[in-house]
Scaffold this motif. Structure first.
Motif, PDB file in Angstrom:
ATOM      1  N   GLU A  24       9.357  14.883  -1.112  1.00 56.03           N
ATOM      2  CA  GLU A  24       9.298  15.753  -2.393  1.00 56.03           C
ATOM      3  C   GLU A  24       7.871  15.429  -3.139  1.00 56.03           C
ATOM      4  OE1 GLU A  24      11.086  18.253  -3.490  1.00 56.03           O
ATOM      5  OE2 GLU A  24      12.314  18.140  -1.605  1.00 56.03           O
ATOM      6  N   ILE A  25       7.513  14.261  -3.168  1.00 55.01           N
ATOM      7  CA  ILE A  25       6.505  13.839  -4.007  1.00 55.01           C
ATOM      8  C   ILE A  25       5.088  13.931  -3.407  1.00 55.01           C
ATOM      9  CG2 ILE A  25       7.925  12.286  -5.511  1.00 55.01           C
ATOM     10  CD1 ILE A  25       6.622   9.918  -4.428  1.00 55.01           C
ATOM     11  N   ILE A  26       4.791  13.735  -1.945  1.00 55.87           N
ATOM     12  CA  ILE A  26       3.781  13.577  -1.352  1.00 55.87           C
ATOM     13  C   ILE A  26       2.915  15.134  -0.978  1.00 55.87           C
ATOM     14  CG2 ILE A  26       2.625  13.217   1.020  1.00 55.87           C
ATOM     15  CD1 ILE A  26       4.589  10.551   1.190  1.00 55.87           C
ATOM     16  N   ASN A  27       1.770  15.059  -1.428  1.00 56.37           N
ATOM     17  CA  ASN A  27       1.055  16.380  -1.295  1.00 56.37           C
ATOM     18  C   ASN A  27      -0.474  15.909  -0.879  1.00 56.37           C
ATOM     19  OD1 ASN A  27      -0.555  15.721  -3.642  1.00 56.37           O
ATOM     20  ND2 ASN A  27       0.792  16.868  -4.936  1.00 56.37           N
ATOM     21  N   TRP A  28      -1.164  16.818  -0.643  1.00 61.65           N
ATOM     22  CA  TRP A  28      -2.346  16.692   0.129  1.00 61.65           C
ATOM     23  C   TRP A  28      -3.420  15.646  -0.875  1.00 61.65           C
ATOM     24  CZ3 TRP A  28      -5.459  16.942   4.234  1.00 61.65           C
ATOM     25  CH2 TRP A  28      -6.961  16.989   3.870  1.00 61.65           C
ATOM     26  N   ASP A  29      -3.375  16.005  -2.170  1.00 66.55           N
ATOM     27  CA  ASP A  29      -3.971  15.100  -3.099  1.00 66.55           C
ATOM     28  C   ASP A  29      -3.536  13.555  -3.071  1.00 66.55           C
ATOM     29  OD1 ASP A  29      -5.646  17.059  -3.933  1.00 66.55           O
ATOM     30  OD2 ASP A  29      -4.600  17.486  -5.626  1.00 66.55           O
ATOM     31  N   PHE A  30      -2.477  13.351  -2.785  1.00 69.75           N
ATOM     32  CA  PHE A  30      -1.683  11.895  -2.809  1.00 69.75           C
ATOM     33  C   PHE A  30      -2.280  11.252  -1.613  1.00 69.75           C
ATOM     34  CE2 PHE A  30       1.696   9.188  -1.655  1.00 69.75           C
ATOM     35  CZ  PHE A  30       1.861   8.346  -2.855  1.00 69.75           C
ATOM     36  N   ILE A  31      -2.074  11.842  -0.743  1.00 69.13           N
ATOM     37  CA  ILE A  31      -2.475  11.493   0.743  1.00 69.13           C
ATOM     38  C   ILE A  31      -4.009  11.054   0.742  1.00 69.13           C
ATOM     39  CG2 ILE A  31      -2.773  11.746   3.171  1.00 69.13           C
ATOM     40  CD1 ILE A  31       0.043  13.503   3.054  1.00 69.13           C
ATOM     41  N   LYS A  32      -4.880  12.208   0.179  1.00 69.73           N
ATOM     42  CA  LYS A  32      -6.182  11.996   0.319  1.00 69.73           C
ATOM     43  C   LYS A  32      -6.804  10.653  -0.753  1.00 69.73           C
ATOM     44  CE  LYS A  32     -10.642  14.152  -0.478  1.00 69.73           C
ATOM     45  NZ  LYS A  32     -11.342  15.281  -1.172  1.00 69.73           N
ATOM     46  N   LEU A  33      -5.850  10.500  -1.861  1.00 69.53           N
ATOM     47  CA  LEU A  33      -6.257   9.522  -2.696  1.00 69.53           C
ATOM     48  C   LEU A  33      -5.946   8.166  -2.062  1.00 69.53           C
ATOM     49  CD1 LEU A  33      -7.049   8.270  -5.622  1.00 69.53           C
ATOM     50  CD2 LEU A  33      -4.734   8.591  -6.087  1.00 69.53           C
ATOM     51  N   GLU A  34      -4.722   8.088  -1.373  1.00 64.02           N
ATOM     52  CA  GLU A  34      -4.375   6.817  -0.698  1.00 64.02           C
ATOM     53  C   GLU A  34      -5.163   6.413   0.253  1.00 64.02           C
ATOM     54  OE1 GLU A  34      -0.925   6.199   2.210  1.00 64.02           O
ATOM     55  OE2 GLU A  34      -0.054   6.394   0.182  1.00 64.02           O
ATOM     56  N   ILE A  35      -5.950   7.300   1.085  1.00 62.01           N
ATOM     57  CA  ILE A  35      -6.747   6.981   2.228  1.00 62.01           C
ATOM     58  C   ILE A  35      -8.172   6.445   1.587  1.00 62.01           C
ATOM     59  CG2 ILE A  35      -8.254   8.039   3.951  1.00 62.01           C
ATOM     60  CD1 ILE A  35      -5.683   9.832   4.577  1.00 62.01           C
ATOM     61  N   GLU A  36      -8.685   7.293   0.501  1.00 59.08           N
ATOM     62  CA  GLU A  36      -9.882   6.968  -0.183  1.00 59.08           C
ATOM     63  C   GLU A  36      -9.526   5.357  -0.840  1.00 59.08           C
ATOM     64  OE1 GLU A  36     -10.377  10.161  -3.128  1.00 59.08           O
ATOM     65  OE2 GLU A  36     -11.658  10.960  -1.694  1.00 59.08           O
ATOM     66  N   GLN A  37      -8.314   5.136  -1.691  1.00 58.95           N
ATOM     67  CA  GLN A  37      -8.241   3.941  -2.013  1.00 58.95           C
ATOM     68  C   GLN A  37      -8.480   2.795  -0.941  1.00 58.95           C
ATOM     69  OE1 GLN A  37      -4.578   4.249  -4.188  1.00 58.95           O
ATOM     70  NE2 GLN A  37      -5.757   4.743  -5.967  1.00 58.95           N
ATOM     71  N   GLU A  38      -7.763   3.157   0.082  1.00 57.06           N
ATOM     72  CA  GLU A  38      -7.761   2.111   1.319  1.00 57.06           C
ATOM     73  C   GLU A  38      -8.903   1.999   1.791  1.00 57.06           C
ATOM     74  OE1 GLU A  38      -5.790  -0.575   3.319  1.00 57.06           O
ATOM     75  OE2 GLU A  38      -4.999   0.802   2.068  1.00 57.06           O
ATOM     76  N   LEU A  39     -10.085   2.890   2.007  1.00 58.20           N
ATOM     77  CA  LEU A  39     -11.338   2.885   2.347  1.00 58.20           C
ATOM     78  C   LEU A  39     -12.282   2.017   1.411  1.00 58.20           C
ATOM     79  CD1 LEU A  39     -11.882   6.168   3.768  1.00 58.20           C
ATOM     80  CD2 LEU A  39     -11.472   4.154   5.340  1.00 58.20           C
ATOM     81  N   LEU A  40     -12.092   2.327   0.094  1.00 62.97           N
ATOM     82  CA  LEU A  40     -12.906   1.750  -0.871  1.00 62.97           C
ATOM     83  C   LEU A  40     -12.311   0.442  -1.525  1.00 62.97           C
ATOM     84  CD1 LEU A  40     -13.948   5.183  -2.575  1.00 62.97           C
ATOM     85  CD2 LEU A  40     -15.175   3.917  -0.814  1.00 62.97           C
ATOM     86  N   LEU A  41     -11.195   0.015  -0.914  1.00 61.35           N
ATOM     87  CA  LEU A  41     -10.615  -1.280  -1.434  1.00 61.35           C
ATOM     88  C   LEU A  41     -11.541  -2.398  -1.833  1.00 61.35           C
ATOM     89  CD1 LEU A  41      -7.954  -2.290  -2.172  1.00 61.35           C
ATOM     90  CD2 LEU A  41      -7.808  -3.359   0.339  1.00 61.35           C
ATOM     91  N   ASN A  42     -12.531  -2.731  -1.146  1.00 64.88           N
ATOM     92  CA  ASN A  42     -13.262  -3.822  -1.481  1.00 64.88           C
ATOM     93  C   ASN A  42     -14.778  -3.529  -2.214  1.00 64.88           C
ATOM     94  OD1 ASN A  42     -11.533  -5.779  -0.281  1.00 64.88           O
ATOM     95  ND2 ASN A  42     -12.346  -4.981   1.855  1.00 64.88           N
ATOM     96  N   LEU A  43     -14.976  -2.303  -2.635  1.00 59.00           N
ATOM     97  CA  LEU A  43     -15.995  -1.908  -3.176  1.00 59.00           C
ATOM     98  C   LEU A  43     -16.074  -2.233  -4.741  1.00 59.00           C
ATOM     99  CD1 LEU A  43     -16.858   1.371  -1.582  1.00 59.00           C
ATOM    100  CD2 LEU A  43     -17.853  -0.812  -1.147  1.00 59.00           C
ATOM    101  N   ASP A  44     -17.209  -2.502  -5.341  1.00 60.55           N
ATOM    102  CA  ASP A  44     -17.162  -2.866  -6.714  1.00 60.55           C
ATOM    103  C   ASP A  44     -16.732  -1.404  -7.357  1.00 60.55           C
ATOM    104  OD1 ASP A  44     -19.662  -2.571  -9.166  1.00 60.55           O
ATOM    105  OD2 ASP A  44     -18.045  -4.188  -9.321  1.00 60.55           O
ATOM    106  N   THR A  45     -16.215  -1.566  -8.651  1.00 56.28           N
ATOM    107  CA  THR A  45     -15.367  -0.415  -9.258  1.00 56.28           C
ATOM    108  C   THR A  45     -16.481   0.495  -9.844  1.00 56.28           C
ATOM    109  OG1 THR A  45     -13.868  -1.948 -10.332  1.00 56.28           O
ATOM    110  CG2 THR A  45     -13.937   0.094 -11.293  1.00 56.28           C
ATOM    111  N   ASP A  46     -17.620   0.199 -10.206  1.00 58.17           N
ATOM    112  CA  ASP A  46     -18.537   1.396 -10.702  1.00 58.17           C
ATOM    113  C   ASP A  46     -19.141   1.975  -9.319  1.00 58.17           C
ATOM    114  OD1 ASP A  46     -18.507   0.346 -13.050  1.00 58.17           O
ATOM    115  OD2 ASP A  46     -20.022  -1.053 -12.815  1.00 58.17           O
ATOM    116  N   PHE A  47     -19.204   1.322  -8.091  1.00 59.41           N
ATOM    117  CA  PHE A  47     -19.440   2.060  -7.240  1.00 59.41           C
ATOM    118  C   PHE A  47     -18.597   2.869  -6.418  1.00 59.41           C
ATOM    119  CE2 PHE A  47     -20.710   2.021  -2.523  1.00 59.41           C
ATOM    120  CZ  PHE A  47     -21.950   2.480  -2.592  1.00 59.41           C
ATOM    121  N   LYS A  48     -17.085   2.491  -6.943  1.00 62.88           N
ATOM    122  CA  LYS A  48     -16.062   3.629  -6.418  1.00 62.88           C
ATOM    123  C   LYS A  48     -16.207   4.876  -6.896  1.00 62.88           C
ATOM    124  CE  LYS A  48     -12.775  -0.279  -5.549  1.00 62.88           C
ATOM    125  NZ  LYS A  48     -11.584  -0.752  -5.875  1.00 62.88           N
ATOM    126  N   HIS A  49     -16.408   4.869  -8.122  1.00 61.06           N
ATOM    127  CA  HIS A  49     -16.404   6.256  -8.970  1.00 61.06           C
ATOM    128  C   HIS A  49     -17.476   6.976  -8.516  1.00 61.06           C
ATOM    129  CE1 HIS A  49     -13.704   5.082 -12.136  1.00 61.06           C
ATOM    130  NE2 HIS A  49     -14.276   3.957 -12.055  1.00 61.06           N
TER     131      HIS A  49
END
Length: 133
Positions: A90-115
């Motif tokens: 019910e809650i998972i949609n395209w944006d949710f999955i994309k955000l999860e993947i991006e967060q996983e890929l950018l996990l160890n990066l600096d916060t300013d760089f993530k933006h």
């Protein structure tokens, strides 16, 4: 304690019950095999043979109780997994999955760089940046 950790503990309990069952079944097989050898040996007294049979029966009863417990636990756990799946569907949609993947890929990066790299596109096509704090 969060719900997730409670269910993780519950899952570990189920895994432990299954490991116990495995150990008991192996021991039961060994006892039955040994009992067969004892039964064929004429030098062993009938009293010792009866005691060995009793031990095998007692272990069989323990295995029965353990199997009953595992069946009850599995039913409850499977109900939880099904409900969780229904909620996630019910809650998972395209944006949710994309955000999860991006967060996983950018996990160890600096916060300013993530933006600079993290972007979720709305259905309208507008780009918006999600804060990972």
């Amino acid at each position: 304690m969060s719900y997730k950790s409670a269910i993780d503990i519950y899952h570990n309990d189920l895994a432990n019950l299954l490991k116990m069952l495995d150990v008991y079944v192996i021991n039961y097989r060994n006892l039955v095999s040994t009992l067969n050898d004892i039964n064929l040996n004429v030098l062993i007294s009938k009293r010792k043979k009866r005691r060995a049979i009793k031990q095998v029966e007692e272990l069989g009863c323990i295995i029965d109780v353990l199997l009953e417990s595992i069946c009850k636990v599995q039913q409850c756990y499977l109900r939880y997994v099904k409900m969780k799946c229904d909620v996630l569907c019910e809650i998972i949609n395209w944006d949710f999955i994309k955000l999860e993947i991006e967060q996983e890929l950018l996990l160890n990066l600096d916060t300013d760089f993530k933006h600079k790299f993290l972007s979720i596109y709305s259905p309208k096509g507008n780009s918006s940046i999600i804060d990972l704090k």
